[in-house]
Design a protein around this motif. Structure first.
Motif, short mmCIF file in Angstrom:
data_model
loop_
_atom_site.label_atom_id
_atom_site.label_comp_id
_atom_site.label_asym_id
_atom_site.label_seq_id
_atom_site.Cartn_x
_atom_site.Cartn_y
_atom_site.Cartn_z
N CYS A 33 1.03 -1.09 -0.46
CA CYS A 33 0.19 0.17 0.42
C CYS A 33 1.29 1.54 0.46
O CYS A 33 1.77 1.43 0.55
CB CYS A 33 -0.88 0.10 1.03
SG CYS A 33 -1.41 1.69 1.55
N SER A 52 -3.80 0.59 -3.44
CA SER A 52 -3.13 -0.77 -2.40
C SER A 52 -2.77 -1.23 -4.07
O SER A 52 -2.62 -0.63 -5.77
CB SER A 52 -4.67 -1.01 -2.42
OG SER A 52 -5.60 -0.36 -1.84
N SER A 58 -7.68 5.83 -3.35
CA SER A 58 -8.60 6.33 -2.75
C SER A 58 -7.71 7.29 -2.41
O SER A 58 -7.10 7.84 -2.26
CB SER A 58 -8.30 5.47 -1.55
OG SER A 58 -8.90 3.95 -1.62
N PHE A 102 -3.47 -4.03 1.24
CA PHE A 102 -4.45 -3.44 0.85
C PHE A 102 -4.54 -2.33 1.42
O PHE A 102 -3.89 -1.96 3.46
CB PHE A 102 -5.31 -3.94 0.68
CG PHE A 102 -6.57 -3.47 0.64
CD1 PHE A 102 -7.42 -2.84 0.98
CD2 PHE A 102 -6.87 -3.37 -0.82
CE1 PHE A 102 -9.26 -1.90 0.60
CE2 PHE A 102 -7.76 -3.21 -1.53
CZ PHE A 102 -8.69 -2.70 -0.69
N CYS A 103 -4.79 -0.43 1.29
CA CYS A 103 -4.52 0.25 1.97
C CYS A 103 -5.98 0.55 2.94
O CYS A 103 -6.18 0.66 4.19
CB CYS A 103 -4.31 0.97 1.13
SG CYS A 103 -3.28 1.11 0.23
N TRP A 104 -6.68 -0.04 2.92
CA TRP A 104 -8.73 0.19 3.14
C TRP A 104 -8.51 1.73 3.62
O TRP A 104 -8.89 2.11 4.63
CB TRP A 104 -8.43 -0.65 4.36
CG TRP A 104 -8.08 -2.28 4.89
CD1 TRP A 104 -7.27 -2.75 5.20
CD2 TRP A 104 -8.69 -2.68 4.05
NE1 TRP A 104 -6.87 -3.94 5.00
CE2 TRP A 104 -8.20 -4.21 4.33
CE3 TRP A 104 -10.41 -2.89 3.83
CZ2 TRP A 104 -8.66 -5.32 4.25
CZ3 TRP A 104 -10.82 -3.93 3.42
CH2 TRP A 104 -10.68 -5.21 3.30
N GLY A 105 -8.93 2.53 2.58
CA GLY A 105 -8.88 3.63 2.14
C GLY A 105 -7.96 4.41 2.16
O GLY A 105 -6.80 3.88 2.09
N PRO A 107 -4.99 5.45 4.76
CA PRO A 107 -4.64 5.44 6.24
C PRO A 107 -4.83 6.49 7.15
O PRO A 107 -4.03 7.64 6.62
CB PRO A 107 -3.09 4.17 5.61
CG PRO A 107 -3.52 4.34 4.61
CD PRO A 107 -4.73 5.00 3.87
#
Length: 125
Positions: A33, A52, A58, A102-105, A107
């Motif tokens: 990420c 990601s 994102s 994966f960045c999950w939005g 960060p």
């Protein structure tokens, strides 16, 4: 040893564009990420955009529609294309990487493991 080196900052007038680059070395760049953060004088560092390993991008609400994050895996380089720049975009911009695919939005800063030293962006009105 992981190294991130930003470039491309500068001074432009409002409405202009800049493209930031982040050259990465020392790790398997394509699997991480990656993100761009910025810190304005007197303010906390904030996330701007993240990418990601699968190419999912994102963005912070403040830059949606104006900034685009991308990468060139062959060159181990991350980019941030910034258009329609505003004076409030003035800040030191940092490249960062997290040991996660994966960045999950976008960060928070605590979610990133490696940081560059930054490049300064100044937007005049």
């Amino acid at each position: 040893q992981v190294q991130l080196v930003e470039s491309g900052g500068g001074s432009v007038q409002a409405g202009g564009s800049l493209r930031l680059s982040c050259a990465a070395s020392g790790y398997t760049y394509s699997r991480y990420c990656m993100g761009w953060f910025r810190q304005a004088p007197g303010k906390e560092r904030e996330g701007v955009a993240a990418l990601s390993s699968d190419g999912t991008a994102s963005y912070a609400d403040s830059v949606k529609g104006r900034f685009t994050i991308s990468k060139d895996n062959a060159k181990n380089t991350l980019y941030l294309q910034m258009n329609s720049l505003k004076p409030e975009d003035t800040a030191m911009y940092y490249c960062a990487a997290a040991r996660a695919a994966f960045c999950w939005g976008v960060p928070g800063t605590a979610g990133m493991d490696y940081w560059g030293k930054g490049t300064l962006v100044t937007i005049s009105s």
